[in-house]
Design an enzyme around this catalytic site. Sequence first.
Site, PDB file in Angstrom:
ATOM      1  N   ASP A   1       0.836  -1.203   0.000  1.00 19.57           N
ATOM      2  CA  ASP A   1       0.000   0.000   0.000  1.00 19.57           C
ATOM      3  C   ASP A   1       0.874   1.258   0.000  1.00 19.57           C
ATOM      4  O   ASP A   1       1.993   1.239   0.514  1.00 19.57           O
ATOM      5  CB  ASP A   1      -0.914  -0.032   1.234  1.00 19.57           C
ATOM      6  CG  ASP A   1      -2.074   0.941   1.106  1.00 19.57           C
ATOM      7  OD1 ASP A   1      -2.365   1.405  -0.015  1.00 19.57           O
ATOM      8  OD2 ASP A   1      -2.697   1.241   2.144  1.00 19.57           O
TER       9      ASP A   1
ATOM     10  N   HIS B   1       2.515   3.395  -9.013  1.00 24.13           N
ATOM     11  CA  HIS B   1       2.375   1.962  -9.293  1.00 24.13           C
ATOM     12  C   HIS B   1       3.599   1.435 -10.052  1.00 24.13           C
ATOM     13  O   HIS B   1       4.073   0.332  -9.789  1.00 24.13           O
ATOM     14  CB  HIS B   1       1.095   1.687 -10.097  1.00 24.13           C
ATOM     15  CG  HIS B   1      -0.165   1.996  -9.330  1.00 24.13           C
ATOM     16  ND1 HIS B   1      -0.349   1.627  -8.021  1.00 24.13           N
ATOM     17  CD2 HIS B   1      -1.307   2.645  -9.698  1.00 24.13           C
ATOM     18  CE1 HIS B   1      -1.544   2.030  -7.605  1.00 24.13           C
ATOM     19  NE2 HIS B   1      -2.145   2.658  -8.602  1.00 24.13           N
TER      20      HIS B   1
ATOM     21  N   LEU C   1      11.941 -20.106  -4.678  1.00 23.92           N
ATOM     22  CA  LEU C   1      10.886 -19.299  -4.038  1.00 23.92           C
ATOM     23  C   LEU C   1       9.605 -19.451  -4.850  1.00 23.92           C
ATOM     24  O   LEU C   1       9.657 -19.515  -6.075  1.00 23.92           O
ATOM     25  CB  LEU C   1      11.288 -17.803  -4.038  1.00 23.92           C
ATOM     26  CG  LEU C   1      10.209 -16.796  -3.604  1.00 23.92           C
ATOM     27  CD1 LEU C   1      10.051 -16.796  -2.079  1.00 23.92           C
ATOM     28  CD2 LEU C   1      10.543 -15.372  -4.060  1.00 23.92           C
TER      29      LEU C   1
HETATM   30  C1  FPP Z   1      -2.100   0.056  -3.260  1.00 23.56           C
HETATM   31  O1  FPP Z   1      -1.580   1.374  -3.211  1.00 23.56           O
HETATM   32  C2  FPP Z   1      -1.556  -0.622  -4.401  1.00 23.56           C
HETATM   33  C3  FPP Z   1      -2.273  -1.230  -5.365  1.00 23.56           C
HETATM   34  C4  FPP Z   1      -3.744  -1.282  -5.390  1.00 23.56           C
HETATM   35  C5  FPP Z   1      -1.607  -1.856  -6.516  1.00 23.56           C
HETATM   36  C6  FPP Z   1      -0.429  -2.695  -6.204  1.00 23.56           C
HETATM   37  C7  FPP Z   1       0.350  -2.758  -7.427  1.00 23.56           C
HETATM   38  C8  FPP Z   1       1.673  -2.615  -7.518  1.00 23.56           C
HETATM   39  C9  FPP Z   1       2.600  -2.540  -6.382  1.00 23.56           C
HETATM   40  C10 FPP Z   1       2.210  -2.495  -8.885  1.00 23.56           C
HETATM   41  C11 FPP Z   1       3.019  -3.592  -9.398  1.00 23.56           C
HETATM   42  C12 FPP Z   1       2.728  -4.947  -8.944  1.00 23.56           C
HETATM   43  C13 FPP Z   1       3.141  -6.012  -9.603  1.00 23.56           C
HETATM   44  C14 FPP Z   1       2.914  -7.361  -9.076  1.00 23.56           C
HETATM   45  C15 FPP Z   1       3.851  -5.897 -10.877  1.00 23.56           C
HETATM   46  P1  FPP Z   1      -2.593   2.574  -3.370  1.00 23.56           P
HETATM   47  O2  FPP Z   1      -2.698   2.906  -4.785  1.00 23.56           O
HETATM   48  O3  FPP Z   1      -3.903   2.245  -2.717  1.00 23.56           O
HETATM   49  O4  FPP Z   1      -1.856   3.704  -2.570  1.00 23.56           O
HETATM   50  P2  FPP Z   1      -2.525   4.853  -1.699  1.00 23.56           P
HETATM   51  O5  FPP Z   1      -3.181   4.194  -0.517  1.00 23.56           O
HETATM   52  O6  FPP Z   1      -1.365   5.707  -1.292  1.00 23.56           O
HETATM   53  O7  FPP Z   1      -3.496   5.575  -2.584  1.00 23.56           O
END
Ligand code: FPP
Length: 244
Positions: free
Chosen positions: A16, A33, A127
């Site tokens: 997150d 992201h 892994l």
């Molecule tokens: C939450 O942060 C994150 C996500 C919903 C997406 C997770 C995706 C990645 C880490 C990108 C790449 C992943 C892979 C496996 C290639 P948020 O957007 O909710 O952050 P915020 O709470 O600060 O708004």
Amino acid sequence: MSYSEQAPRHVGIIMDGNGRWAERRSQPRVFGHRAGAKAVRSVTEEATRMGIGQLTLFAFSTENWKRPPEEVKALMLLFGRYLRGEEERLLNNGIRLRAVGRLHELPKDVHNELERVMTSTQNGSALTLCLAINYGGHTEIADACKKLAERATSGAIRAEDIDEQAIQDALYQPDMPPLDLVIRTGGEMRLSNFLLWQAAYAELYLTPTYWPDFDGEQLRVAIADFHARNRRFGGLNEPQRKVG
Ligand code: FPP
């Protein structure tokens, strides 16, 4: 004791803070992201070095479809790009890719790419990297209930035989080990529907660090913290066992 003897068998991460990381830099959320995808590489490599058995990353929840369509589209593109771009590295490092979630509801190209890389990496033994993608803990349990009801209706099992093992066997990945540790970045203190069945006795490690800033070194800190925990699984410590 070597690191691999100590390493937890299954670590899950709720990644997150990508959006806030980008916002702090006056950049669009997708910038966060993309940076988050780079952190995935660093943490995966460290998990392999440490001898962790399985690392499950919460990449996209069943609730994330509620985000603006352009963000969802950007995430799907990123997943496809990640799979194509990382396949060779996964193969070279002996990493087996798996995925949990309603995969059939993903865009066809992402689903196909996932299936393809899961097949090409299936013999990796260093892994298991599992992506929870279009995943929700409630959805997984509801899907398992449906499977069990179908098995009972067809006569394959009897209702009275449904126990914890039968439920485990009906989950997306019946051989998924229970979570030892759940790490959540980004400062929130909740599970957000992540592997609810498997997290029953997981230790929780919460950090304010935004996901793009989380790296292998911080994974080591989290694992060291985990080793200092006293896991009782509902039982008692040895000195507490004396009654009266
Ligand atoms: C939450 O942060 C994150 C996500 C919903 C997406 C997770 C995706 C990645 C880490 C990108 C790449 C992943 C892979 C496996 C290639 P948020 O957007 O909710 O952050 P915020 O709470 O600060 O708004």
